[in-house]
Design a protein around this motif. Structure first.
Motif, PDB file in Angstrom:
ATOM      1  N   LEU A 136       8.106   0.347 -24.289  1.00  0.00           N
ATOM      2  CA  LEU A 136       7.383   1.047 -23.239  1.00  0.00           C
ATOM      3  C   LEU A 136       8.165   0.866 -21.955  1.00  0.00           C
ATOM      4  O   LEU A 136       8.470  -0.266 -21.570  1.00  0.00           O
ATOM      5  CB  LEU A 136       5.962   0.497 -23.079  1.00  0.00           C
ATOM      6  CG  LEU A 136       5.042   0.623 -24.287  1.00  0.00           C
ATOM      7  CD1 LEU A 136       3.709  -0.076 -24.013  1.00  0.00           C
ATOM      8  CD2 LEU A 136       4.809   2.076 -24.648  1.00  0.00           C
ATOM      9  N   GLN A 137       8.489   1.982 -21.313  1.00  0.00           N
ATOM     10  CA  GLN A 137       9.301   1.945 -20.103  1.00  0.00           C
ATOM     11  C   GLN A 137       8.492   2.509 -18.947  1.00  0.00           C
ATOM     12  O   GLN A 137       8.260   3.715 -18.868  1.00  0.00           O
ATOM     13  CB  GLN A 137      10.567   2.773 -20.300  1.00  0.00           C
ATOM     14  CG  GLN A 137      11.525   2.754 -19.125  1.00  0.00           C
ATOM     15  CD  GLN A 137      12.318   1.468 -19.047  1.00  0.00           C
ATOM     16  OE1 GLN A 137      12.618   0.845 -20.059  1.00  0.00           O
ATOM     17  NE2 GLN A 137      12.640   1.049 -17.849  1.00  0.00           N
ATOM     18  N   ALA A 138       8.087   1.626 -18.030  1.00  0.00           N
ATOM     19  CA  ALA A 138       7.344   2.063 -16.846  1.00  0.00           C
ATOM     20  C   ALA A 138       8.310   2.409 -15.726  1.00  0.00           C
ATOM     21  O   ALA A 138       9.338   1.741 -15.552  1.00  0.00           O
ATOM     22  CB  ALA A 138       6.387   0.968 -16.394  1.00  0.00           C
ATOM     23  N   SER A 139       7.985   3.439 -14.975  1.00  0.00           N
ATOM     24  CA  SER A 139       8.823   3.855 -13.855  1.00  0.00           C
ATOM     25  C   SER A 139       7.969   4.546 -12.807  1.00  0.00           C
ATOM     26  O   SER A 139       6.791   4.841 -13.044  1.00  0.00           O
ATOM     27  CB  SER A 139       9.930   4.798 -14.341  1.00  0.00           C
ATOM     28  OG  SER A 139       9.377   5.970 -14.895  1.00  0.00           O
ATOM     29  N   GLY A 140       8.579   4.810 -11.650  1.00  0.00           N
ATOM     30  CA  GLY A 140       7.894   5.548 -10.608  1.00  0.00           C
ATOM     31  C   GLY A 140       7.430   4.725  -9.435  1.00  0.00           C
ATOM     32  O   GLY A 140       6.898   5.265  -8.465  1.00  0.00           O
ATOM     33  N   GLY A 141       7.611   3.421  -9.499  1.00  0.00           N
ATOM     34  CA  GLY A 141       7.210   2.591  -8.391  1.00  0.00           C
ATOM     35  C   GLY A 141       8.102   2.790  -7.179  1.00  0.00           C
ATOM     36  O   GLY A 141       9.142   3.442  -7.254  1.00  0.00           O
ATOM     37  N   GLY A 142       7.691   2.217  -6.066  1.00  0.00           N
ATOM     38  CA  GLY A 142       8.493   2.322  -4.863  1.00  0.00           C
ATOM     39  C   GLY A 142       7.746   1.800  -3.663  1.00  0.00           C
ATOM     40  O   GLY A 142       6.670   1.216  -3.789  1.00  0.00           O
ATOM     41  N   LEU A 143       8.327   2.010  -2.500  1.00  0.00           N
ATOM     42  CA  LEU A 143       7.738   1.592  -1.230  1.00  0.00           C
ATOM     43  C   LEU A 143       7.122   2.808  -0.554  1.00  0.00           C
ATOM     44  O   LEU A 143       7.818   3.794  -0.298  1.00  0.00           O
ATOM     45  CB  LEU A 143       8.809   0.971  -0.342  1.00  0.00           C
ATOM     46  CG  LEU A 143       8.410   0.640   1.098  1.00  0.00           C
ATOM     47  CD1 LEU A 143       7.298  -0.404   1.107  1.00  0.00           C
ATOM     48  CD2 LEU A 143       9.618   0.144   1.887  1.00  0.00           C
ATOM     49  N   VAL A 144       5.832   2.728  -0.293  1.00  0.00           N
ATOM     50  CA  VAL A 144       5.128   3.820   0.372  1.00  0.00           C
ATOM     51  C   VAL A 144       4.239   3.253   1.461  1.00  0.00           C
ATOM     52  O   VAL A 144       4.044   2.040   1.548  1.00  0.00           O
ATOM     53  CB  VAL A 144       4.265   4.635  -0.621  1.00  0.00           C
ATOM     54  CG1 VAL A 144       5.129   5.303  -1.671  1.00  0.00           C
ATOM     55  CG2 VAL A 144       3.216   3.743  -1.257  1.00  0.00           C
ATOM     56  N   GLN A 145       3.694   4.149   2.277  1.00  0.00           N
ATOM     57  CA  GLN A 145       2.775   3.746   3.326  1.00  0.00           C
ATOM     58  C   GLN A 145       1.335   3.904   2.857  1.00  0.00           C
ATOM     59  O   GLN A 145       1.049   4.687   1.936  1.00  0.00           O
ATOM     60  CB  GLN A 145       3.014   4.575   4.583  1.00  0.00           C
ATOM     61  CG  GLN A 145       4.353   4.315   5.242  1.00  0.00           C
ATOM     62  CD  GLN A 145       4.495   5.033   6.569  1.00  0.00           C
ATOM     63  OE1 GLN A 145       3.902   6.090   6.775  1.00  0.00           O
ATOM     64  NE2 GLN A 145       5.292   4.470   7.463  1.00  0.00           N
ATOM     65  N   ALA A 146       0.454   3.193   3.481  1.00  0.00           N
ATOM     66  CA  ALA A 146      -0.962   3.307   3.173  1.00  0.00           C
ATOM     67  C   ALA A 146      -1.399   4.769   3.309  1.00  0.00           C
ATOM     68  O   ALA A 146      -1.020   5.442   4.274  1.00  0.00           O
ATOM     69  CB  ALA A 146      -1.786   2.421   4.102  1.00  0.00           C
ATOM     70  N   GLY A 147      -2.178   5.227   2.337  1.00  0.00           N
ATOM     71  CA  GLY A 147      -2.627   6.603   2.326  1.00  0.00           C
ATOM     72  C   GLY A 147      -1.764   7.535   1.515  1.00  0.00           C
ATOM     73  O   GLY A 147      -2.179   8.658   1.191  1.00  0.00           O
ATOM     74  N   ASP A 148      -0.569   7.091   1.163  1.00  0.00           N
ATOM     75  CA  ASP A 148       0.345   7.913   0.376  1.00  0.00           C
ATOM     76  C   ASP A 148      -0.057   7.917  -1.103  1.00  0.00           C
ATOM     77  O   ASP A 148      -0.968   7.193  -1.512  1.00  0.00           O
ATOM     78  CB  ASP A 148       1.780   7.402   0.502  1.00  0.00           C
ATOM     79  CG  ASP A 148       2.403   7.744   1.844  1.00  0.00           C
ATOM     80  OD1 ASP A 148       3.489   7.205   2.146  1.00  0.00           O
ATOM     81  OD2 ASP A 148       1.800   8.538   2.595  1.00  0.00           O
ATOM     82  N   SER A 149       0.673   8.704  -1.868  1.00  0.00           N
ATOM     83  CA  SER A 149       0.448   8.805  -3.305  1.00  0.00           C
ATOM     84  C   SER A 149       1.718   8.472  -4.075  1.00  0.00           C
ATOM     85  O   SER A 149       2.834   8.637  -3.563  1.00  0.00           O
ATOM     86  CB  SER A 149      -0.005  10.223  -3.682  1.00  0.00           C
ATOM     87  OG  SER A 149      -1.230  10.556  -3.085  1.00  0.00           O
ATOM     88  N   LEU A 150       1.534   8.012  -5.297  1.00  0.00           N
ATOM     89  CA  LEU A 150       2.628   7.766  -6.231  1.00  0.00           C
ATOM     90  C   LEU A 150       2.138   8.113  -7.621  1.00  0.00           C
ATOM     91  O   LEU A 150       0.938   7.980  -7.902  1.00  0.00           O
ATOM     92  CB  LEU A 150       3.064   6.307  -6.230  1.00  0.00           C
ATOM     93  CG  LEU A 150       4.104   5.800  -5.249  1.00  0.00           C
ATOM     94  CD1 LEU A 150       4.301   4.301  -5.430  1.00  0.00           C
ATOM     95  CD2 LEU A 150       5.411   6.544  -5.385  1.00  0.00           C
ATOM     96  N   ARG A 151       3.062   8.520  -8.477  1.00  0.00           N
ATOM     97  CA  ARG A 151       2.711   8.707  -9.881  1.00  0.00           C
ATOM     98  C   ARG A 151       3.619   7.830 -10.721  1.00  0.00           C
ATOM     99  O   ARG A 151       4.853   7.979 -10.696  1.00  0.00           O
ATOM    100  CB  ARG A 151       2.854  10.158 -10.327  1.00  0.00           C
ATOM    101  CG  ARG A 151       2.295  10.366 -11.733  1.00  0.00           C
ATOM    102  CD  ARG A 151       2.334  11.801 -12.194  1.00  0.00           C
ATOM    103  NE  ARG A 151       3.653  12.198 -12.676  1.00  0.00           N
ATOM    104  CZ  ARG A 151       3.870  13.191 -13.550  1.00  0.00           C
ATOM    105  NH1 ARG A 151       2.850  13.877 -14.027  1.00  0.00           N
ATOM    106  NH2 ARG A 151       5.099  13.497 -13.905  1.00  0.00           N
ATOM    107  N   LEU A 152       2.997   6.909 -11.446  1.00  0.00           N
ATOM    108  CA  LEU A 152       3.739   6.068 -12.362  1.00  0.00           C
ATOM    109  C   LEU A 152       3.806   6.752 -13.729  1.00  0.00           C
ATOM    110  O   LEU A 152       2.868   7.440 -14.137  1.00  0.00           O
ATOM    111  CB  LEU A 152       3.073   4.707 -12.513  1.00  0.00           C
ATOM    112  CG  LEU A 152       2.858   3.908 -11.228  1.00  0.00           C
ATOM    113  CD1 LEU A 152       2.282   2.537 -11.561  1.00  0.00           C
ATOM    114  CD2 LEU A 152       4.129   3.789 -10.422  1.00  0.00           C
ATOM    115  N   SER A 153       4.913   6.534 -14.402  1.00  0.00           N
ATOM    116  CA  SER A 153       5.103   7.068 -15.743  1.00  0.00           C
ATOM    117  C   SER A 153       5.369   5.940 -16.715  1.00  0.00           C
ATOM    118  O   SER A 153       5.934   4.909 -16.347  1.00  0.00           O
ATOM    119  CB  SER A 153       6.288   8.041 -15.766  1.00  0.00           C
ATOM    120  OG  SER A 153       6.077   9.140 -14.901  1.00  0.00           O
ATOM    121  N   CYS A 154       4.973   6.152 -17.945  1.00  0.00           N
ATOM    122  CA  CYS A 154       5.240   5.193 -19.019  1.00  0.00           C
ATOM    123  C   CYS A 154       5.774   5.976 -20.202  1.00  0.00           C
ATOM    124  O   CYS A 154       5.049   6.775 -20.802  1.00  0.00           O
ATOM    125  CB  CYS A 154       3.977   4.434 -19.389  1.00  0.00           C
ATOM    126  SG  CYS A 154       4.195   3.246 -20.748  1.00  0.00           S
TER     127      CYS A 154
END
Length: 124
Positions: free
Chosen positions: A3-21
């Protein structure tokens, strides 16, 4: 199995991210799938899960209304859409797979396969 997780990063409060596995060696449609996270100095905690049939999803109270788990069986992928991120969401996020039919998907102990984690950092 991997299982390979990806999509993390540095964001500001209120922002969005999508993680993938991305899964290899198993078919995500045949497993209960989940996301967990671990903040520095804290224990690993449940975030979100989807049953093997995809009929039910579960979310931790801390992320309800903000995070959405989903699965693409054709791509053999799982996702975690994270909206309205808060600094307290900062953690390493792990994807995991539990055997078909497993109950209690909020419990880390039912999962048999784990990804390596992806770091999400939310600044205030």
């Amino acid at each position: 199995v991997q299982l390979q997780a990806s999509g993390g990063g540095l964001v500001q409060a209120g922002d969005s991210l999508r993680l993938s596995c991305a899964a290899s060696g198993l078919t995500v449609s045949g497993y209960g799938m989940g996301w967990f996270r671990q903040a520095p100095g804290a224990e690993r905690e449940f975030v979100s899960a989807i049953t093997w049939g995809g009929t039910s999803t579960y979310n931790a109270n801390s992320v309800k209304g903000r995070f959405t788990i989903s699965r693409d069986n054709a791509k053999n992928m799982m996702y975690l859409q994270m909206d309205s991120l808060k600094p307290e969401d900062t953690a390493v996020y792990y994807c995991a797979a539990a055997p078909r039919g497993a109950e209690f998907l909020r419990r880390a102990g039912v999962y048999v396969y784990w990804g390596q984690g992806t770091l999400v950092t939310v600044s205030s």
